[in-house]
Design a protein around this motif. Structure first.
Motif, PDB file in Angstrom:
ATOM      1  N   ILE A  24       2.488  -4.403  -2.116  1.00 45.94           N
ATOM      2  CA  ILE A  24       1.097  -4.290  -2.566  1.00 45.94           C
ATOM      3  C   ILE A  24       1.046  -3.301  -3.723  1.00 45.94           C
ATOM      4  O   ILE A  24       1.568  -2.180  -3.615  1.00 45.94           O
ATOM      5  CB  ILE A  24       0.173  -3.840  -1.416  1.00 45.94           C
ATOM      6  CG1 ILE A  24       0.136  -4.931  -0.344  1.00 45.94           C
ATOM      7  CG2 ILE A  24      -1.225  -3.541  -1.930  1.00 45.94           C
ATOM      8  CD1 ILE A  24      -0.646  -4.566   0.890  1.00 45.94           C
ATOM      9  N   LYS A  25       0.460  -3.709  -4.810  1.00 49.08           N
ATOM     10  CA  LYS A  25       0.417  -2.883  -6.017  1.00 49.08           C
ATOM     11  C   LYS A  25      -0.339  -1.583  -5.776  1.00 49.08           C
ATOM     12  O   LYS A  25      -1.451  -1.571  -5.240  1.00 49.08           O
ATOM     13  CB  LYS A  25      -0.254  -3.669  -7.156  1.00 49.08           C
ATOM     14  CG  LYS A  25      -0.237  -2.949  -8.491  1.00 49.08           C
ATOM     15  CD  LYS A  25      -0.859  -3.813  -9.572  1.00 49.08           C
ATOM     16  CE  LYS A  25      -0.860  -3.077 -10.899  1.00 49.08           C
ATOM     17  NZ  LYS A  25      -1.457  -3.911 -11.981  1.00 49.08           N
ATOM     18  N   ASP A  26       0.316  -0.487  -6.152  1.00 53.72           N
ATOM     19  CA  ASP A  26      -0.288   0.852  -6.062  1.00 53.72           C
ATOM     20  C   ASP A  26      -0.784   1.179  -4.662  1.00 53.72           C
ATOM     21  O   ASP A  26      -1.806   1.861  -4.491  1.00 53.72           O
ATOM     22  CB  ASP A  26      -1.457   0.994  -7.059  1.00 53.72           C
ATOM     23  CG  ASP A  26      -1.012   0.788  -8.499  1.00 53.72           C
ATOM     24  OD1 ASP A  26       0.133   1.154  -8.829  1.00 53.72           O
ATOM     25  OD2 ASP A  26      -1.815   0.248  -9.289  1.00 53.72           O
ATOM     26  N   ALA A  27      -0.051   0.709  -3.640  1.00 54.66           N
ATOM     27  CA  ALA A  27      -0.492   0.938  -2.255  1.00 54.66           C
ATOM     28  C   ALA A  27      -0.264   2.377  -1.802  1.00 54.66           C
ATOM     29  O   ALA A  27      -0.938   2.856  -0.889  1.00 54.66           O
ATOM     30  CB  ALA A  27       0.250  -0.023  -1.321  1.00 54.66           C
ATOM     31  N   GLY A  28       0.704   3.053  -2.408  1.00 54.93           N
ATOM     32  CA  GLY A  28       1.020   4.413  -1.963  1.00 54.93           C
ATOM     33  C   GLY A  28       1.701   4.389  -0.607  1.00 54.93           C
ATOM     34  O   GLY A  28       2.347   3.406  -0.237  1.00 54.93           O
ATOM     35  N   THR A  29       1.527   5.460   0.141  1.00 57.54           N
ATOM     36  CA  THR A  29       2.191   5.563   1.453  1.00 57.54           C
ATOM     37  C   THR A  29       1.210   5.485   2.621  1.00 57.54           C
ATOM     38  O   THR A  29       1.627   5.325   3.764  1.00 57.54           O
ATOM     39  CB  THR A  29       2.960   6.891   1.547  1.00 57.54           C
ATOM     40  OG1 THR A  29       2.054   7.991   1.297  1.00 57.54           O
ATOM     41  CG2 THR A  29       4.090   6.930   0.520  1.00 57.54           C
ATOM     42  N   LYS A  30      -0.073   5.582   2.352  1.00 58.44           N
ATOM     43  CA  LYS A  30      -1.061   5.544   3.433  1.00 58.44           C
ATOM     44  C   LYS A  30      -1.359   4.102   3.839  1.00 58.44           C
ATOM     45  O   LYS A  30      -1.408   3.198   3.003  1.00 58.44           O
ATOM     46  CB  LYS A  30      -2.359   6.231   3.006  1.00 58.44           C
ATOM     47  CG  LYS A  30      -2.221   7.741   2.842  1.00 58.44           C
ATOM     48  CD  LYS A  30      -3.565   8.368   2.508  1.00 58.44           C
ATOM     49  CE  LYS A  30      -3.435   9.883   2.379  1.00 58.44           C
ATOM     50  NZ  LYS A  30      -4.750  10.522   2.043  1.00 58.44           N
ATOM     51  N   THR A  31      -1.571   3.921   5.160  1.00 61.87           N
ATOM     52  CA  THR A  31      -1.924   2.588   5.665  1.00 61.87           C
ATOM     53  C   THR A  31      -3.288   2.168   5.129  1.00 61.87           C
ATOM     54  O   THR A  31      -4.252   2.927   5.194  1.00 61.87           O
ATOM     55  CB  THR A  31      -1.944   2.588   7.205  1.00 61.87           C
ATOM     56  OG1 THR A  31      -0.652   2.961   7.682  1.00 61.87           O
ATOM     57  CG2 THR A  31      -2.302   1.216   7.748  1.00 61.87           C
ATOM     58  N   LEU A  32      -3.374   0.984   4.576  1.00 63.24           N
ATOM     59  CA  LEU A  32      -4.623   0.476   4.018  1.00 63.24           C
ATOM     60  C   LEU A  32      -5.503  -0.104   5.122  1.00 63.24           C
ATOM     61  O   LEU A  32      -5.021  -0.793   6.020  1.00 63.24           O
ATOM     62  CB  LEU A  32      -4.330  -0.608   2.966  1.00 63.24           C
ATOM     63  CG  LEU A  32      -3.433  -0.168   1.805  1.00 63.24           C
ATOM     64  CD1 LEU A  32      -3.077  -1.354   0.920  1.00 63.24           C
ATOM     65  CD2 LEU A  32      -4.122   0.923   0.976  1.00 63.24           C
ATOM     66  N   GLU A  33      -6.771   0.168   5.042  1.00 59.83           N
ATOM     67  CA  GLU A  33      -7.718  -0.287   6.057  1.00 59.83           C
ATOM     68  C   GLU A  33      -8.105  -1.751   5.839  1.00 59.83           C
ATOM     69  O   GLU A  33      -8.144  -2.230   4.696  1.00 59.83           O
ATOM     70  CB  GLU A  33      -8.992   0.576   6.021  1.00 59.83           C
ATOM     71  CG  GLU A  33      -8.771   2.041   6.358  1.00 59.83           C
ATOM     72  CD  GLU A  33      -8.380   2.227   7.813  1.00 59.83           C
ATOM     73  OE1 GLU A  33      -8.865   1.437   8.660  1.00 59.83           O
ATOM     74  OE2 GLU A  33      -7.588   3.148   8.097  1.00 59.83           O
ATOM     75  N   PRO A  34      -8.413  -2.482   6.939  1.00 56.81           N
ATOM     76  CA  PRO A  34      -8.949  -3.842   6.793  1.00 56.81           C
ATOM     77  C   PRO A  34     -10.175  -3.842   5.887  1.00 56.81           C
ATOM     78  O   PRO A  34     -11.022  -2.950   5.964  1.00 56.81           O
ATOM     79  CB  PRO A  34      -9.314  -4.230   8.229  1.00 56.81           C
ATOM     80  CG  PRO A  34      -8.347  -3.442   9.064  1.00 56.81           C
ATOM     81  CD  PRO A  34      -8.204  -2.112   8.354  1.00 56.81           C
ATOM     82  N   GLY A  35     -10.257  -4.832   5.010  1.00 56.56           N
ATOM     83  CA  GLY A  35     -11.357  -4.910   4.056  1.00 56.56           C
ATOM     84  C   GLY A  35     -11.003  -4.375   2.681  1.00 56.56           C
ATOM     85  O   GLY A  35     -11.741  -4.606   1.717  1.00 56.56           O
ATOM     86  N   THR A  36      -9.862  -3.660   2.580  1.00 60.63           N
ATOM     87  CA  THR A  36      -9.437  -3.110   1.291  1.00 60.63           C
ATOM     88  C   THR A  36      -9.032  -4.239   0.337  1.00 60.63           C
ATOM     89  O   THR A  36      -8.306  -5.154   0.722  1.00 60.63           O
ATOM     90  CB  THR A  36      -8.249  -2.146   1.473  1.00 60.63           C
ATOM     91  OG1 THR A  36      -8.611  -1.115   2.399  1.00 60.63           O
ATOM     92  CG2 THR A  36      -7.841  -1.514   0.153  1.00 60.63           C
ATOM     93  N   LYS A  37      -9.510  -4.162  -0.905  1.00 55.66           N
ATOM     94  CA  LYS A  37      -9.129  -5.128  -1.936  1.00 55.66           C
ATOM     95  C   LYS A  37      -7.777  -4.719  -2.512  1.00 55.66           C
ATOM     96  O   LYS A  37      -7.563  -3.536  -2.823  1.00 55.66           O
ATOM     97  CB  LYS A  37     -10.172  -5.181  -3.056  1.00 55.66           C
ATOM     98  CG  LYS A  37     -11.577  -5.515  -2.584  1.00 55.66           C
ATOM     99  CD  LYS A  37     -11.663  -6.930  -2.027  1.00 55.66           C
ATOM    100  CE  LYS A  37     -13.082  -7.283  -1.594  1.00 55.66           C
ATOM    101  NZ  LYS A  37     -13.168  -8.627  -0.991  1.00 55.66           N
ATOM    102  N   TYR A  77       1.003  -6.214   6.818  1.00 56.82           N
ATOM    103  CA  TYR A  77      -0.396  -6.625   6.665  1.00 56.82           C
ATOM    104  C   TYR A  77      -0.550  -8.144   6.746  1.00 56.82           C
ATOM    105  O   TYR A  77       0.312  -8.893   6.268  1.00 56.82           O
ATOM    106  CB  TYR A  77      -0.930  -6.184   5.291  1.00 56.82           C
ATOM    107  CG  TYR A  77      -0.946  -4.697   5.080  1.00 56.82           C
ATOM    108  CD1 TYR A  77      -2.015  -3.920   5.512  1.00 56.82           C
ATOM    109  CD2 TYR A  77       0.118  -4.063   4.428  1.00 56.82           C
ATOM    110  CE1 TYR A  77      -2.029  -2.547   5.304  1.00 56.82           C
ATOM    111  CE2 TYR A  77       0.109  -2.695   4.218  1.00 56.82           C
ATOM    112  CZ  TYR A  77      -0.967  -1.937   4.663  1.00 56.82           C
ATOM    113  OH  TYR A  77      -0.975  -0.575   4.462  1.00 56.82           O
ATOM    114  N   ALA A  78      -1.661  -8.547   7.348  1.00 62.54           N
ATOM    115  CA  ALA A  78      -2.143  -9.923   7.193  1.00 62.54           C
ATOM    116  C   ALA A  78      -3.196  -9.859   6.093  1.00 62.54           C
ATOM    117  O   ALA A  78      -4.038  -8.964   6.090  1.00 62.54           O
ATOM    118  CB  ALA A  78      -2.749 -10.446   8.482  1.00 62.54           C
ATOM    119  N   VAL A  79      -3.129 -10.791   5.144  1.00 54.88           N
ATOM    120  CA  VAL A  79      -4.041 -10.745   4.000  1.00 54.88           C
ATOM    121  C   VAL A  79      -4.661 -12.113   3.728  1.00 54.88           C
ATOM    122  O   VAL A  79      -4.066 -13.154   4.023  1.00 54.88           O
ATOM    123  CB  VAL A  79      -3.323 -10.268   2.715  1.00 54.88           C
ATOM    124  CG1 VAL A  79      -2.837  -8.845   2.859  1.00 54.88           C
ATOM    125  CG2 VAL A  79      -2.179 -11.206   2.337  1.00 54.88           C
TER     126      VAL A  79
END
Length: 208
Positions: A141-154, A117-119
């Motif tokens: 990333i804290k509590d990110a799980g295994t799914k890819t996080l979408e842009p805009g996610t805090k 990720y770029a953040v």
């Protein structure tokens, strides 16, 4: 008549003494003003030197930033089964994360399959937000799980690449599933060797 002349003479003498005294006072004031001006000039010179010193220190800090890592990787991060650049091989870096990195010769220390990720985040130490920082991986990333996080996610960062990063809150700018690499490299600007740098992506490397 004589007393009149004597009186005029005394008055004239008093006037001359008064004029002389005024003249001396003016000279003293001019001297004081002159000294004050020189004092200000000295202060300005000192301030000017101080500014130059700060500028140099700032440049030095940038050049001396140590981005070597411990070599430890986040829990749960999986090694790549068949990376394009295998551990122990060399590659050329095509990234400008830091000064002297672009074009540097690197040795691959680790290769891992993950989401990168770029953040944009605000350092816990204060200051302006750091925009589009590259890179933070899924496991940082804290509590990110295994799914890819979408842009805009805090998100909350569990990475310590930079001062003020650990525990910082941020926003996902972009996401990509790829192989990331930990590398050793020597900066092209002649700086000291950087070891265990995290991270560069596969697209930021090329064969020698």
């Amino acid at each position: 008549m004589k007393s009149k002349k004597l009186l005029i003479g005394i008055v004239s003498l008093i006037l001359m003494l008064m004029l002389a005294a005024c003249s001396n006072n003016n000279d003293d004031k001019s001297s004081d003003n002159s000294n004050m001006d020189h004092g200000n000039m000295k202060m300005d010179d000192k301030n000017s030197n101080k500014d130059d010193s700060n500028t140099d220190d700032s440049s030095m800090d940038m050049g001396d930033m140590d981005h070597s890592g411990t070599g430890e990787v986040p829990e749960g991060l999986k090694e790549a089964n068949n990376p394009t650049y295998k551990v122990g091989t060399n590659a050329i870096v095509h990234s400008e994360h830091m000064e002297g990195m672009n074009g540097a010769k690197a040795t691959i220390v680790g290769a891992y399959d993950t989401v990168v990720y770029a953040v944009t985040y605000t350092p816990t130490t204060g200051g302006e937000p750091v925009k589009n920082h590259k890179w933070v991986i899924q496991e940082e990333i804290k509590d990110a799980g295994t799914k890819t996080l979408e842009p805009g996610t805090k998100v909350t960062l569990n990475a310590d690449h930079m001062e003020g990063m650990m525990g910082a809150t941020g926003t996902i700018d972009s996401a990509e599933k790829t192989t990331v690499y930990m590398i050793d490299y020597t900066p092209t600007n002649g700086g000291e060797k950087v070891t265990n740098h995290q991270w560069v992506t596969e697209s930021e490397l090329s064969a020698k």
